[in-house]
Design a protein around this motif. Structure first.
Motif, PDB file in Angstrom:
ATOM      1  N   LEU A 139      12.121 -17.526   6.046  1.00 52.86           N
ATOM      2  CA  LEU A 139      11.625 -16.167   6.253  1.00 52.86           C
ATOM      3  C   LEU A 139      10.723 -15.821   5.075  1.00 52.86           C
ATOM      4  O   LEU A 139      11.154 -15.888   3.919  1.00 52.86           O
ATOM      5  N   GLN A 140       9.493 -15.452   5.363  1.00 51.70           N
ATOM      6  CA  GLN A 140       8.546 -15.095   4.301  1.00 51.70           C
ATOM      7  C   GLN A 140       8.279 -13.592   4.344  1.00 51.70           C
ATOM      8  O   GLN A 140       7.954 -13.036   5.390  1.00 51.70           O
ATOM      9  N   ILE A 141       8.433 -12.948   3.198  1.00 50.76           N
ATOM     10  CA  ILE A 141       8.167 -11.509   3.074  1.00 50.76           C
ATOM     11  C   ILE A 141       6.965 -11.336   2.159  1.00 50.76           C
ATOM     12  O   ILE A 141       6.930 -11.894   1.057  1.00 50.76           O
ATOM     13  N   SER A 142       5.988 -10.557   2.598  1.00 48.81           N
ATOM     14  CA  SER A 142       4.799 -10.350   1.778  1.00 48.81           C
ATOM     15  C   SER A 142       4.302  -8.913   1.893  1.00 48.81           C
ATOM     16  O   SER A 142       4.603  -8.212   2.861  1.00 48.81           O
ATOM     17  N   ALA A 143       3.548  -8.500   0.890  1.00 49.64           N
ATOM     18  CA  ALA A 143       2.916  -7.180   0.894  1.00 49.64           C
ATOM     19  C   ALA A 143       1.646  -7.269   0.074  1.00 49.64           C
ATOM     20  O   ALA A 143       1.544  -8.078  -0.855  1.00 49.64           O
ATOM     21  N   GLU A 144       0.686  -6.422   0.414  1.00 51.57           N
ATOM     22  CA  GLU A 144      -0.582  -6.450  -0.308  1.00 51.57           C
ATOM     23  C   GLU A 144      -1.212  -5.065  -0.306  1.00 51.57           C
ATOM     24  O   GLU A 144      -1.156  -4.341   0.684  1.00 51.57           O
ATOM     25  N   ASP A 145      -1.770  -4.711  -1.453  1.00 52.10           N
ATOM     26  CA  ASP A 145      -2.557  -3.480  -1.568  1.00 52.10           C
ATOM     27  C   ASP A 145      -3.947  -3.888  -2.036  1.00 52.10           C
ATOM     28  O   ASP A 145      -4.182  -4.113  -3.232  1.00 52.10           O
ATOM     29  N   ILE A 146      -4.856  -4.008  -1.098  1.00 52.97           N
ATOM     30  CA  ILE A 146      -6.195  -4.512  -1.389  1.00 52.97           C
ATOM     31  C   ILE A 146      -6.928  -3.627  -2.393  1.00 52.97           C
ATOM     32  O   ILE A 146      -7.693  -4.111  -3.235  1.00 52.97           O
ATOM     33  N   SER A 147      -6.667  -2.322  -2.332  1.00 51.73           N
ATOM     34  CA  SER A 147      -7.379  -1.391  -3.217  1.00 51.73           C
ATOM     35  C   SER A 147      -7.152  -1.699  -4.689  1.00 51.73           C
ATOM     36  O   SER A 147      -8.009  -1.417  -5.537  1.00 51.73           O
ATOM     37  N   PHE A 148      -5.989  -2.245  -5.017  1.00 52.14           N
ATOM     38  CA  PHE A 148      -5.664  -2.536  -6.409  1.00 52.14           C
ATOM     39  C   PHE A 148      -5.438  -4.028  -6.663  1.00 52.14           C
ATOM     40  O   PHE A 148      -4.960  -4.415  -7.722  1.00 52.14           O
ATOM     41  N   SER A 149      -5.756  -4.849  -5.685  1.00 55.18           N
ATOM     42  CA  SER A 149      -5.571  -6.303  -5.803  1.00 55.18           C
ATOM     43  C   SER A 149      -4.122  -6.672  -6.116  1.00 55.18           C
ATOM     44  O   SER A 149      -3.849  -7.629  -6.842  1.00 55.18           O
ATOM     45  N   ASN A 150      -3.181  -5.899  -5.576  1.00 56.05           N
ATOM     46  CA  ASN A 150      -1.750  -6.176  -5.758  1.00 56.05           C
ATOM     47  C   ASN A 150      -1.241  -6.984  -4.577  1.00 56.05           C
ATOM     48  O   ASN A 150      -1.550  -6.680  -3.417  1.00 56.05           O
ATOM     49  N   LYS A 151      -0.437  -8.000  -4.854  1.00 55.73           N
ATOM     50  CA  LYS A 151       0.063  -8.851  -3.775  1.00 55.73           C
ATOM     51  C   LYS A 151       1.360  -9.518  -4.199  1.00 55.73           C
ATOM     52  O   LYS A 151       1.536  -9.881  -5.365  1.00 55.73           O
ATOM     53  N   ALA A 152       2.281  -9.674  -3.255  1.00 61.58           N
ATOM     54  CA  ALA A 152       3.544 -10.367  -3.537  1.00 61.58           C
ATOM     55  C   ALA A 152       3.987 -11.148  -2.300  1.00 61.58           C
ATOM     56  O   ALA A 152       3.809 -10.684  -1.170  1.00 61.58           O
ATOM     57  N   ASN A 197       7.763  -0.770   7.783  1.00 66.87           N
ATOM     58  CA  ASN A 197       7.686   0.125   6.636  1.00 66.87           C
ATOM     59  C   ASN A 197       8.777  -0.319   5.663  1.00 66.87           C
ATOM     60  O   ASN A 197       9.965  -0.265   5.987  1.00 66.87           O
ATOM     61  N   GLY A 198       8.403  -0.796   4.485  1.00 64.05           N
ATOM     62  CA  GLY A 198       9.370  -1.346   3.545  1.00 64.05           C
ATOM     63  C   GLY A 198      10.412  -0.348   3.103  1.00 64.05           C
ATOM     64  O   GLY A 198      11.582  -0.700   2.890  1.00 64.05           O
ATOM     65  N   LYS A 199      10.027   0.922   2.984  1.00 68.10           N
ATOM     66  CA  LYS A 199      10.971   1.965   2.563  1.00 68.10           C
ATOM     67  C   LYS A 199      12.060   2.139   3.615  1.00 68.10           C
ATOM     68  O   LYS A 199      13.251   2.210   3.293  1.00 68.10           O
ATOM     69  N   PRO A 227       8.889  -1.379  14.432  1.00 65.30           N
ATOM     70  CA  PRO A 227       7.900  -2.124  13.641  1.00 65.30           C
ATOM     71  C   PRO A 227       6.605  -1.320  13.530  1.00 65.30           C
ATOM     72  O   PRO A 227       6.398  -0.356  14.270  1.00 65.30           O
ATOM     73  N   ILE A 228       5.761  -1.707  12.596  1.00 60.32           N
ATOM     74  CA  ILE A 228       4.456  -1.057  12.484  1.00 60.32           C
ATOM     75  C   ILE A 228       3.377  -2.103  12.721  1.00 60.32           C
ATOM     76  O   ILE A 228       3.571  -3.301  12.506  1.00 60.32           O
ATOM     77  N   MET A 229       2.227  -1.634  13.175  1.00 57.86           N
ATOM     78  CA  MET A 229       1.128  -2.546  13.476  1.00 57.86           C
ATOM     79  C   MET A 229       0.597  -3.147  12.176  1.00 57.86           C
ATOM     80  O   MET A 229       0.290  -2.429  11.220  1.00 57.86           O
ATOM     81  N   LEU A 230       0.509  -4.434  12.139  1.00 57.85           N
ATOM     82  CA  LEU A 230       0.029  -5.109  10.943  1.00 57.85           C
ATOM     83  C   LEU A 230      -1.462  -4.825  10.748  1.00 57.85           C
ATOM     84  O   LEU A 230      -2.244  -4.851  11.689  1.00 57.85           O
ATOM     85  N   SER A 231      -1.817  -4.548   9.505  1.00 59.15           N
ATOM     86  CA  SER A 231      -3.202  -4.286   9.175  1.00 59.15           C
ATOM     87  C   SER A 231      -3.546  -4.975   7.867  1.00 59.15           C
ATOM     88  O   SER A 231      -2.686  -5.526   7.188  1.00 59.15           O
ATOM     89  N   GLU A 232      -4.782  -4.913   7.504  1.00 61.09           N
ATOM     90  CA  GLU A 232      -5.220  -5.507   6.233  1.00 61.09           C
ATOM     91  C   GLU A 232      -5.363  -4.422   5.167  1.00 61.09           C
ATOM     92  O   GLU A 232      -6.138  -4.549   4.228  1.00 61.09           O
ATOM     93  N   ASN A 233      -4.507  -3.316   5.319  1.00 64.07           N
ATOM     94  CA  ASN A 233      -4.539  -2.207   4.372  1.00 64.07           C
ATOM     95  C   ASN A 233      -5.888  -1.493   4.374  1.00 64.07           C
ATOM     96  O   ASN A 233      -6.310  -0.965   3.391  1.00 64.07           O
ATOM     97  N   ASN A 258       0.842  -1.186   0.000  1.00 60.66           N
ATOM     98  CA  ASN A 258       0.000   0.000   0.000  1.00 60.66           C
ATOM     99  C   ASN A 258       0.883   1.244   0.000  1.00 60.66           C
ATOM    100  O   ASN A 258       1.786   1.371   0.813  1.00 60.66           O
ATOM    101  N   LYS A 259       0.618   2.179  -0.919  1.00 60.55           N
ATOM    102  CA  LYS A 259       1.521   3.318  -1.097  1.00 60.55           C
ATOM    103  C   LYS A 259       1.478   4.317   0.054  1.00 60.55           C
ATOM    104  O   LYS A 259       2.398   5.108   0.235  1.00 60.55           O
ATOM    105  N   SER A 260       0.437   4.281   0.859  1.00 57.48           N
ATOM    106  CA  SER A 260       0.358   5.211   1.989  1.00 57.48           C
ATOM    107  C   SER A 260       1.066   4.676   3.230  1.00 57.48           C
ATOM    108  O   SER A 260       1.549   5.441   4.061  1.00 57.48           O
TER     109      SER A 260
END
Length: 373
Positions: free
Chosen positions: A290-303, A321-323, A367-373, A275-277
């Motif tokens: 070690l599993q790394i994942s990210a998801e942006d539900i608004s655009f159905s993007n996931k890795a 925060n990945g950045k 760390p940041i609190m995990l959310s579902e975007n 998620n870009k925000s």
């Protein structure tokens, strides 16, 4: 006031010190560069009132000492067009104009009396240390990116310099990430001050081509960096730096060792899908995977990517925060990185697996609190 100078030498010095000048100054005089003749030397000075930079050129021919302030940008733009050649500068004090005589022609521009240029601050005491240019450049590189940009918190917009018991520390934080870089030096000094970011950026660019020592003199208000043909004066940031040691976890039972470049490239790829925000990435550790994942539900993007690692600890899931994590891992020099985690809600320590002799680098990320975007 008259002198002859190499066009190439003057251009190089002006380009170096012009970085100090701001684009929008409330005081018109500091749009200019001060030219001052002292016997066989040409001194060049630029300032934004917080940072002042002085350089010098040895001259073959001069007539009369004096000082004038001129438009630095106009001079740089003009000098860029000349092939290497001697240039004659001749000032006319009756109408405040300067003639520049080249092989191609003659050019005239106005100047301001040098006495109107702001004076350079003087130190009230003589404390100082010496450090190699290579070591100082590395300290700046490894810390400055972690400093903040919040105008409401000026103390964390700079880099803390601490000297104690023969140890020189550079510390930077923006409250989300932190870097502490320690090296041994020969000094009996004990001091602490906050260096602003702008002069450090200028110094870093100049040290890239310098191999000698840098002298840092300082008092309660100012610091002066002296090396090669340069002196850089900077006003220190006033205030008390946060107690960074209080946020560094001391007991971290969960420890990961992983190849730095593999981890870095994975974080970069996966972060593209976050998620870009929030730039949120999720890291899960089970056994030696070690599993790394990210998801942006608004655009159905996931890795999702899975990496092998050495792990000692309980299975856990943590968000970053990945950045910010990319910035820290990028600053690690060693082939492998050690990541130490206490709990998913506390700060995480990052170290180069192989620390260099006489240096100690610690990086920290919240760390940041995990959310579902």
């Amino acid at each position: 006031m008259k002198f002859i100078v190499s066009s190439g030498s003057l251009l190089k010095k002006l380009q170096s010190i012009s970085g100090v000048i701001n684009s929008n100054n409330t005081l018109p005089i500091i749009d200019n560069v001060l030219f001052e003749i002292e016997d066989d030397k040409l001194l060049l000075k630029a300032t934004d009132l917080e940072c002042t930079m002085i350089s010098q050129i040895k001259l073959e021919s001069t007539e009369k000492n004096g000082s004038i302030a001129m438009d630095g940008k106009l001079l740089v733009d003009t000098l860029k067009t000349f092939p290497e050649q001697p240039l004659t500068f001749a000032a006319n004090n009756e109408n405040n104009t300067l003639d520049i005589i080249s092989e191609q022609g003659k050019y005239t521009l106005s100047f301001v009396n040098g006495e109107e240029f702001p004076t350079t601050p003087e130190l009230t005491k003589g404390s100082g240390i010496k450090i190699s240019a290579q070591s100082l450049e590395k300290k700046i590189n490894k810390t400055i990116f972690a400093s903040g940009n919040d105008e409401l918190r000026p103390v964390i917009s700079g880099v803390l310099c601490e000297i104690q018991d023969g140890i020189l520390k550079f510390v930077a934080t923006d409250a989300h990430k932190l870097v502490k870089y320690e090296t041994k030096i020969i000094s009996q000094e004990s001091s602490s001050f906050i260096l602003p970011k702008k002069p450090l950026q200028i110094i870093k660019s100049l040290l890239n081509s310098y191999e000698g020592e840098v002298t840092i003199n300082y008092d309660e208000s100012n610091a002066i960096f002296v090396f090669s043909d340069f002196k850089i004066y900077c006003r220190l940031i006033d205030g008390t730096y946060p107690n960074y040691n209080a946020v560094i976890p001391k007991e971290n039972e969960n420890k990961i060792v992983i190849e730095r470049n593999i981890l870095l490239q994975s974080i970069k790829r996966v972060s593209i899908f976050s998620n870009k925000s929030t730039n949120q990435i999720r890291i899960q550790i089970k056994g030696n995977e070690l599993q790394i994942s990210a998801e942006d539900i608004s655009f159905s993007n996931k890795a999702i990517e899975r990496l092998a690692c050495q792990y000692n600890g309980e299975d856990l899931e943590i968000g970053f925060n990945g950045k910010f994590l990319t910035e820290l891992i990028s600053a690690v020099d060693s082939e492998a990185v050690s990541i130490e985690i206490s709990t998913p809600s506390k700060a995480v320590n990052i170290f180069p697996l192989d620390q260099k002799e006489n240096e100690n680098i610690l990086m920290l990320i919240m760390p940041i609190m995990l959310s579902e975007n």
